[in-house]
Design an enzyme around this catalytic site. Structure first.
Site, mmCIF file in Angstrom:
data_model
loop_
_atom_site.group_PDB
_atom_site.id
_atom_site.type_symbol
_atom_site.label_atom_id
_atom_site.label_comp_id
_atom_site.label_asym_id
_atom_site.label_seq_id
_atom_site.Cartn_x
_atom_site.Cartn_y
_atom_site.Cartn_z
ATOM 1 N N TYR A 56 23.917 22.983 45.922
ATOM 2 C CA TYR A 56 24.563 22.931 44.818
ATOM 3 C C TYR A 56 24.587 21.464 44.411
ATOM 4 O O TYR A 56 25.580 21.046 44.879
ATOM 5 C CB TYR A 56 25.948 23.832 44.882
ATOM 6 C CG TYR A 56 25.740 25.326 45.031
ATOM 7 C CD1 TYR A 56 24.671 25.937 44.909
ATOM 8 C CD2 TYR A 56 26.826 25.938 45.736
ATOM 9 C CE1 TYR A 56 24.508 27.570 45.135
ATOM 10 C CE2 TYR A 56 26.803 27.246 45.772
ATOM 11 C CZ TYR A 56 25.628 27.937 45.481
ATOM 12 O OH TYR A 56 25.366 29.381 45.721
ATOM 13 N N LEU A 209 31.461 38.946 37.757
ATOM 14 C CA LEU A 209 31.464 38.664 36.390
ATOM 15 C C LEU A 209 30.226 38.634 35.668
ATOM 16 O O LEU A 209 30.198 38.078 34.471
ATOM 17 C CB LEU A 209 32.513 37.687 35.766
ATOM 18 C CG LEU A 209 33.941 37.736 36.247
ATOM 19 C CD1 LEU A 209 34.888 36.525 36.015
ATOM 20 C CD2 LEU A 209 34.479 38.911 35.805
ATOM 21 N N GLY A 212 29.842 35.417 34.262
ATOM 22 C CA GLY A 212 30.782 35.081 32.807
ATOM 23 C C GLY A 212 30.449 36.142 31.852
ATOM 24 O O GLY A 212 31.133 36.464 30.793
ATOM 25 N N SER A 215 32.709 38.720 31.503
ATOM 26 C CA SER A 215 34.108 38.103 31.771
ATOM 27 C C SER A 215 35.170 38.448 30.609
ATOM 28 O O SER A 215 36.080 38.314 30.591
ATOM 29 C CB SER A 215 34.294 36.752 31.883
ATOM 30 O OG SER A 215 33.697 35.954 30.760
HETATM 31 N N1 LIG Z 1 23.903 34.082 47.464
HETATM 32 C C1 LIG Z 1 23.734 33.947 46.368
HETATM 33 O O1 LIG Z 1 22.476 34.015 46.189
HETATM 34 C C2 LIG Z 1 24.538 33.602 45.116
HETATM 35 C C3 LIG Z 1 24.221 33.084 43.792
HETATM 36 C C4 LIG Z 1 24.886 32.951 42.892
HETATM 37 C C5 LIG Z 1 26.179 32.608 43.193
HETATM 38 N N2 LIG Z 1 26.775 32.764 44.675
HETATM 39 C C6 LIG Z 1 28.128 32.368 44.894
HETATM 40 O O2 LIG Z 1 29.087 33.147 44.059
HETATM 41 C C7 LIG Z 1 29.965 32.359 43.507
HETATM 42 C C8 LIG Z 1 30.342 33.239 42.304
HETATM 43 O O3 LIG Z 1 29.291 33.179 41.417
HETATM 44 P P1 LIG Z 1 29.143 33.029 39.749
HETATM 45 O O4 LIG Z 1 29.892 31.825 39.876
HETATM 46 O O5 LIG Z 1 27.831 33.393 39.558
HETATM 47 O O6 LIG Z 1 30.138 34.368 39.493
HETATM 48 P P2 LIG Z 1 31.151 34.840 38.254
HETATM 49 O O7 LIG Z 1 32.337 34.701 38.996
HETATM 50 O O8 LIG Z 1 30.432 36.054 37.947
HETATM 51 O O9 LIG Z 1 30.648 33.765 37.215
HETATM 52 C C9 LIG Z 1 31.348 32.671 36.981
HETATM 53 C C10 LIG Z 1 31.343 32.478 35.491
HETATM 54 O O10 LIG Z 1 32.172 33.453 34.791
HETATM 55 C C11 LIG Z 1 33.150 32.739 33.773
HETATM 56 N N3 LIG Z 1 34.359 33.115 33.864
HETATM 57 C C12 LIG Z 1 35.045 33.685 32.863
HETATM 58 N N4 LIG Z 1 36.425 33.941 33.139
HETATM 59 C C13 LIG Z 1 36.355 33.896 34.551
HETATM 60 C C14 LIG Z 1 37.665 34.038 35.195
HETATM 61 N N5 LIG Z 1 38.639 34.487 35.049
HETATM 62 N N6 LIG Z 1 37.439 33.743 36.650
HETATM 63 C C15 LIG Z 1 36.143 33.014 37.065
HETATM 64 N N7 LIG Z 1 35.081 32.914 36.224
HETATM 65 C C16 LIG Z 1 35.180 33.237 34.785
HETATM 66 C C17 LIG Z 1 32.978 31.224 34.314
HETATM 67 O O11 LIG Z 1 33.643 30.478 33.288
HETATM 68 P P3 LIG Z 1 33.138 29.168 32.556
HETATM 69 O O12 LIG Z 1 31.564 29.150 32.267
HETATM 70 O O13 LIG Z 1 34.216 29.391 31.463
HETATM 71 O O14 LIG Z 1 33.614 28.211 33.514
HETATM 72 C C18 LIG Z 1 31.840 30.927 35.134
HETATM 73 O O15 LIG Z 1 30.947 30.698 34.372
HETATM 74 C C19 LIG Z 1 29.236 30.861 43.254
HETATM 75 O O16 LIG Z 1 30.127 30.235 43.147
HETATM 76 C C20 LIG Z 1 28.411 30.984 44.546
HETATM 77 O O17 LIG Z 1 29.327 30.243 45.537
HETATM 78 C C21 LIG Z 1 25.828 32.963 45.534
#
Ligand SMILES: NC(=O)c1ccc[n+]([C@@H]2O[C@H](COP(=O)([O-])OP(=O)(O)OC[C@H]3O[C@@H](n4cnc5c(N)ncnc54)[C@H](OP(=O)(O)O)[C@@H]3O)[C@@H](O)[C@H]2O)c1
Length: 334
Positions: A56, A209, A212, A215
């Site tokens: 990352y 989410l 996003g 969300s």
């Molecule tokens: N193992 C894997 O293959 C894999 C793949 C992807 C991710 N991950 C891990 O999973 C974690 C979460 O994944 P993700 O970031 O894709 O998932 P997510 O939580 O579904 O999406 C995060 C996005 O949602 C938006 N969002 C809107 N309201 C929110 C709220 N209340 N709380 C949190 N986010 C909100 C964020 O906003 P903004 O754009 O406004 O900031 C951000 O862009 C990553 O950080 C990573 O550590 C693992």
């Protein structure tokens, strides 16, 4: 903070984990001081599980977590549980060229991660995607040697299917499978989740989410930066995006009736799917984190759950969850 236990042999963690990826990569630019403040706020609230990947931002995210833990109140490292993914091969320009799960590579990746994180152990260590040229037994066996040496506490997996879960679990105890799971990504329910449960493996759910999309804050006219993954994601394109945002509006009606937000409803739904599931939320700002943590106070009763499932039926999403070339790397989709 509510807690959950990851698998039969895994650690007890906060019921929600903080995914730190968006603080360094894949969702456009982020704000360093706000990212660190968000990690501090999460630790203050009792969140213990911090998820990262060495790729990352090519080490950026691990260095950020290092700084956040060093500048947090005393004993933050002892309270935090750092989950690290490794194995992705990158180019200088930021491209992804494959995965390396050879035992020597595993130990090399771990050595660099420990240094960047400024710690003597990683709490959960996992390859991000299976290396198709290396049997999973060899990759997991190398992590097991790191456990024996005290450098790693628990072994995890990421985006693997049921067969690979079984093969890995035959080599060493597996704490959790990290995999996408949300109202609009329910593919694990057929075979992967039942197999994980049979084997005593927990789930750390990402994309709760849908990056996003569900969300309640995403809109059709949002401009995405060139380095934002969502600009390439099928679910965020054209007609798919319009159809997916219609689902969000249906969800919004239920959320409003309950007096909670759309994001809280989506996270609470994942929490409701089982005590063995820990959602990772990708908050990178304190206001988003506070909203996400509010989901822990949302109870969806049987009527609510039925309404949510009517609003967003299991296979309602328009578009795949990754572009085709990245879908090909997902053992979980084969
Ligand atoms: N193992 C894997 O293959 C894999 C793949 C992807 C991710 N991950 C891990 O999973 C974690 C979460 O994944 P993700 O970031 O894709 O998932 P997510 O939580 O579904 O999406 C995060 C996005 O949602 C938006 N969002 C809107 N309201 C929110 C709220 N209340 N709380 C949190 N986010 C909100 C964020 O906003 P903004 O754009 O406004 O900031 C951000 O862009 C990553 O950080 C990573 O550590 C693992």
């Amino acid at each position: 903070m509510q807690t959950r236990t990851l698998g039969t042999n895994g650690p007890q963690t906060s019921a929600l984990g903080l995914g730190c990826m968006g603080m360094s990569a894949l969702y456009g630019d982020s704000d360093r001081s706000e990212s660190i403040a968000t990690i501090h706020a999460a630790l203050d609230a009792g969140v213990t599980l911090l998820d990262t990947g060495d790729f990352y931002g090519m080490g950026h995210n691990e260095l950020l977590i290092n700084e956040a833990l060093r500048t947090a109140p005393a004993a933050a490292r002892e309270r935090a549980q750092i989950s690290v993914k490794f194995g992705a091969l990158r180019t200088v320009e930021g491209g992804f060229t494959g995965y390396d799960g050879r035992p020597d590579a595993v130990k090399n990746f771990a050595a660099y991660s420990l240094q960047r994180l400024g710690t003597d152990h990683i709490d959960i260590y996992r390859i991000a995607r299976i290396d198709p040229d290396v049997p999973i037994e060899e990759t997991v066996g190398a992590i097991a040697e790191l456990v024996d040496a005290g450098h790693v506490r628990h072994i995890g997996l990421s985006e693997v299917g049921a067969e690979s879960l079984r093969r890995a679990a035959a080599i060493a105890p597996i704490s959790d499978l990290q995999i996408e799971y949300s109202l609009i990504s329910r593919g694990i329910e057929d075979a992967i989740l039942p197999t994980a449960r049979e084997l005593g493996i927990g789930i750390t759910a990402y994309g709760v989410l849908s990056r996003g999309l569900i969300s309640g804050h995403f809109s059709r006219d949002r401009k995405l930066a060139a380095n934002d993954f969502r600009g390439m994601s099928p679910r965020f394109q054209g007609e798919n995006l319009a159809r997916n945002l219609d689902l969000v509006e249906a969800l919004r009606k239920i959320a409003e009736q309950k007096g909670v937000s759309v994001a809280q409803t989506a996270i609470a739904w994942v929490l409701s799917r089982g005590e063995d599931i820990v959602p990772l939320v990708g908050a990178r700002r304190r206001d988003r984190l506070a909203e996400a943590l509010g989901a822990l106070d949302v109870t969806l009763d049987a009527d609510d759950l039925a309404a949510v499932e009517r609003a967003v039926p299991a296979d309602a999403a328009a578009g795949d969850r990754y572009p085709a070339d990245q879908m090909a790397h997902l053992d979980s989709e084969h």
